[in-house]
Structure formats: C-alpha cells, structure tokens
Design a protein around this motif. Structure first.
Motif, PDB file in Angstrom:
ATOM      1  N   ALA A 157       0.830  -1.209   0.000  1.00 40.14           N
ATOM      2  CA  ALA A 157       0.000   0.000   0.000  1.00 40.14           C
ATOM      3  C   ALA A 157       0.862   1.255   0.000  1.00 40.14           C
ATOM      4  O   ALA A 157       0.559   2.238  -0.688  1.00 40.14           O
ATOM      5  N   VAL A 158       1.953   1.227   0.759  1.00 43.61           N
ATOM      6  CA  VAL A 158       2.847   2.382   0.815  1.00 43.61           C
ATOM      7  C   VAL A 158       3.551   2.585  -0.525  1.00 43.61           C
ATOM      8  O   VAL A 158       3.839   3.715  -0.928  1.00 43.61           O
ATOM      9  N   THR A 159       3.808   1.484  -1.235  1.00 46.46           N
ATOM     10  CA  THR A 159       4.485   1.576  -2.530  1.00 46.46           C
ATOM     11  C   THR A 159       3.616   2.245  -3.586  1.00 46.46           C
ATOM     12  O   THR A 159       4.121   2.938  -4.477  1.00 46.46           O
ATOM     13  N   VAL A 160       2.310   2.043  -3.492  1.00 42.44           N
ATOM     14  CA  VAL A 160       1.390   2.625  -4.480  1.00 42.44           C
ATOM     15  C   VAL A 160       1.480   4.150  -4.416  1.00 42.44           C
ATOM     16  O   VAL A 160       1.461   4.728  -3.327  1.00 42.44           O
ATOM     17  N   PRO A 161       1.610   4.825  -5.560  1.00 42.09           N
ATOM     18  CA  PRO A 161       1.664   6.293  -5.547  1.00 42.09           C
ATOM     19  C   PRO A 161       0.455   6.883  -4.826  1.00 42.09           C
ATOM     20  O   PRO A 161      -0.648   6.321  -4.872  1.00 42.09           O
ATOM     21  N   SER A 162       0.667   7.999  -4.163  1.00 41.25           N
ATOM     22  CA  SER A 162      -0.398   8.599  -3.359  1.00 41.25           C
ATOM     23  C   SER A 162      -1.651   8.881  -4.180  1.00 41.25           C
ATOM     24  O   SER A 162      -2.772   8.801  -3.671  1.00 41.25           O
ATOM     25  N   THR A 163      -1.476   9.181  -5.469  1.00 46.93           N
ATOM     26  CA  THR A 163      -2.629   9.493  -6.319  1.00 46.93           C
ATOM     27  C   THR A 163      -3.497   8.267  -6.595  1.00 46.93           C
ATOM     28  O   THR A 163      -4.684   8.397  -6.911  1.00 46.93           O
ATOM     29  N   ALA A 164      -2.904   7.072  -6.497  1.00 48.19           N
ATOM     30  CA  ALA A 164      -3.650   5.837  -6.787  1.00 48.19           C
ATOM     31  C   ALA A 164      -3.927   5.021  -5.535  1.00 48.19           C
ATOM     32  O   ALA A 164      -4.581   3.976  -5.598  1.00 48.19           O
ATOM     33  N   ARG A 165      -3.462   5.490  -4.383  1.00 45.02           N
ATOM     34  CA  ARG A 165      -3.533   4.687  -3.155  1.00 45.02           C
ATOM     35  C   ARG A 165      -4.967   4.458  -2.688  1.00 45.02           C
ATOM     36  O   ARG A 165      -5.315   3.375  -2.212  1.00 45.02           O
ATOM     37  N   ARG A 166      -5.817   5.469  -2.824  1.00 47.48           N
ATOM     38  CA  ARG A 166      -7.204   5.317  -2.381  1.00 47.48           C
ATOM     39  C   ARG A 166      -7.901   4.189  -3.142  1.00 47.48           C
ATOM     40  O   ARG A 166      -8.564   3.337  -2.539  1.00 47.48           O
ATOM     41  N   ASP A 167      -7.751   4.169  -4.461  1.00 46.84           N
ATOM     42  CA  ASP A 167      -8.399   3.126  -5.260  1.00 46.84           C
ATOM     43  C   ASP A 167      -7.840   1.750  -4.917  1.00 46.84           C
ATOM     44  O   ASP A 167      -8.583   0.764  -4.856  1.00 46.84           O
ATOM     45  N   TRP A 168      -6.524   1.672  -4.689  1.00 52.21           N
ATOM     46  CA  TRP A 168      -5.897   0.390  -4.340  1.00 52.21           C
ATOM     47  C   TRP A 168      -6.449  -0.118  -3.012  1.00 52.21           C
ATOM     48  O   TRP A 168      -6.805  -1.297  -2.880  1.00 52.21           O
ATOM     49  N   LEU A 169      -6.533   0.766  -2.032  1.00 55.18           N
ATOM     50  CA  LEU A 169      -7.036   0.372  -0.719  1.00 55.18           C
ATOM     51  C   LEU A 169      -8.527   0.044  -0.758  1.00 55.18           C
ATOM     52  O   LEU A 169      -8.991  -0.827  -0.023  1.00 55.18           O
ATOM     53  N   ARG A 170      -9.272   0.733  -1.618  1.00 60.91           N
ATOM     54  CA  ARG A 170     -10.700   0.423  -1.734  1.00 60.91           C
ATOM     55  C   ARG A 170     -10.882  -1.012  -2.238  1.00 60.91           C
ATOM     56  O   ARG A 170     -11.706  -1.765  -1.708  1.00 60.91           O
ATOM     57  N   LYS A 171     -10.128  -1.398  -3.256  1.00 63.20           N
ATOM     58  CA  LYS A 171     -10.216  -2.764  -3.774  1.00 63.20           C
ATOM     59  C   LYS A 171      -9.782  -3.772  -2.707  1.00 63.20           C
ATOM     60  O   LYS A 171     -10.385  -4.835  -2.547  1.00 63.20           O
ATOM     61  N   TYR A 172      -8.728  -3.426  -1.975  1.00 65.96           N
ATOM     62  CA  TYR A 172      -8.225  -4.289  -0.906  1.00 65.96           C
ATOM     63  C   TYR A 172      -9.291  -4.469   0.174  1.00 65.96           C
ATOM     64  O   TYR A 172      -9.551  -5.579   0.650  1.00 65.96           O
ATOM     65  N   LEU A 173      -9.943  -3.377   0.529  1.00 65.59           N
ATOM     66  CA  LEU A 173     -10.962  -3.409   1.572  1.00 65.59           C
ATOM     67  C   LEU A 173     -12.210  -4.150   1.097  1.00 65.59           C
ATOM     68  O   LEU A 173     -12.808  -4.930   1.846  1.00 65.59           O
ATOM     69  N   HIS A 174     -12.595  -3.941  -0.153  1.00 58.89           N
ATOM     70  CA  HIS A 174     -13.761  -4.637  -0.698  1.00 58.89           C
ATOM     71  C   HIS A 174     -13.539  -6.149  -0.694  1.00 58.89           C
ATOM     72  O   HIS A 174     -14.450  -6.916  -0.368  1.00 58.89           O
ATOM     73  N   ARG A 175     -12.336  -6.556  -1.057  1.00 50.44           N
ATOM     74  CA  ARG A 175     -12.044  -7.993  -1.049  1.00 50.44           C
ATOM     75  C   ARG A 175     -12.152  -8.543   0.370  1.00 50.44           C
ATOM     76  O   ARG A 175     -12.709  -9.624   0.589  1.00 50.44           O
TER      77      ARG A 175
END
Length: 243
Positions: free
Chosen positions: A23-41
C-alpha cells in the motif's frame, strides 16, 4: 456499524505488513483506489488460498534448535508428508509447493536456526504491523532475520525495500541491532511478453534478497506514508458496503 467500517478498523489495528508495504508503494494518487479494492475484497470474504500451513512449518524447514533436542533436521520427503498431513486437503498443493521451495533454497546454506519471539512494529496507540517472524538464523559470525515470502506474485523492488525496512525496525534492535535482514522470496519471476504469448506456466524463481544499508528507509520517512494508509482506511470505512 457497517461491514466496511468494521473491516477498516480491524485492518487499522492489525494490518499484515506485506500488505502495508504494498500500500505504501502505491503512488499517493492511486492509493485510495488500491485500498478500496483491498478493503472490498476483505469485506466480501469468501475462501481465499492460505499459506498458514506453510507458515507453521517454517521453523521445521529451517531446523530450529530447541534446548537439548539433538534430533537431526527433517528430510525433504518427511517435510512434504508433514505439510500434507497438516493441510488435510485444504490448500495442500500451494502449501507443499512453497514449503519444498523454501527447503531447497535455504537448507544448503546450513544456517543454525533458533526461536525468536515474534514481534510487531508499533504504528500508534493499539496499532501494529503484524510480521510474524519467529526464528533467527546464524551463519558463521552473522545473525540474520530472514522472512519467507511464499506468494507467487513477485513484489516490486520498492515494496521489498519497505518490507525489509519494517522488519529491520522491528527486529534489528537492542542486542540484535547489527543483524542482517533478508527476504527468502519464493515468488515467480515477472511475466514476459513471450511467456505470456506462449501461455507458459508461472514457475517459482526463488532468491534471497538482502536489505542493503543504503536501501534502509527510516521510520521518519515511512511514518507519513503509513499514516496516509491509516487515514485512507478510516475514510474508506465510511463508504457504503460493496454490493
């Protein structure tokens, strides 16, 4: 309280540090979408493959020495049988594959292995990054903390630096301050266009990656990125549950 909120709070209190590093590696601009998918799963749950039987076998694979027990290290054949019995048919293939791959990678190095209390990296009040590393290795005069990574998907280099830095800050402290930190990476190599075109099976390409001194990321640099992950998880917890 909705499922999103409950799951977000659970992750805030105890997130797996491999996932935190990604999650920290993901650029800040894309982090919200990455975490949303992670949380949905996480919210949808369901049955996902687990390496818990592999994890339980790690001390056996390294041949951890305990007290006056002079039993010889387990053989490869006995290890395979041991993991199969533990799995009882659940996620057997992936756990056996990971266990034998780690065995083939580390046993020729003839480490001396000893128990070490598992440690978590504190991230705030009642918040930790769960690491779960439970043994330390000795090779000659060197002490090593080596984290076995059983997933088949290869991590980006920056994720590995973050992951190993987290281990360093949690384990290479006090009388273990000079310890080396490594990743026993059991993943497959990155897919290439040719292999994808020919539909070749993904084959594990095990390696040991050591944290170099100039790659160590300080807690001062990690802290704001980790806080960003926490803030986003809290924010995402307020969103409606996925359909």
């Amino acid at each position: 309280m909705g499922k999103m909120k409950r799951k977000a709070i659970g992750l805030l209190n105890r997130i797996q540090f491999v996932d935190l590093a990604q999650a920290v590696t993901v650029p800040s601009t894309a982090r919200r979408d990455w975490l949303r998918k992670y949380l949905h799963r996480a919210v949808r749950g369901g049955k996902f493959p687990s390496y818990r039987y592999f994890r339980a076998a790690v001390p056996t694979i390294y041949g951890v020495r305990r007290g006056l027990d002079l039993s010889p290290p387990i053989s490869r054949e006995a290890l395979e049988k041991h993991v199969k019995l533990a799995c009882r048919g659940t996620d057997e293939a992936l756990n056996v594959d990971a266990a034998l791959t780690l065995y083939d990678l580390v046993r020729p190095k003839e480490y001396l292995a000893y128990d070490h209390p598992p440690r978590n990296l504190p991230l705030g009040h009642k918040r930790v990054a769960a690491i779960g590393l439970e043994c330390e290795l000795v090779k000659g005069d060197e002490l090593v903390f080596q984290f076995p990574f059983p997933r088949r998907e290869r991590l980006e280099d920056q994720s590995i630096k973050i992951l190993l830095s987290i281990i360093h800050h949690a384990y290479a402290v006090d009388d273990r301050e000079g310890a080396a930190v490594e990743l026993a990476d059991l993943s497959c190599d990155f897919e290439e266009a040719a292999s994808r075109k020919e539909r070749l099976p993904s084959v594990r390409s095990p390696r040991i990656v050591r944290l170099k001194e100039n790659d160590l990321i300080s807690m001062d640099d990690l802290a704001p990125e980790i806080q960003s992950v926490h803030d986003l998880l809290l924010d995402l917890g307020e969103e409606p549950d996925p359909a």
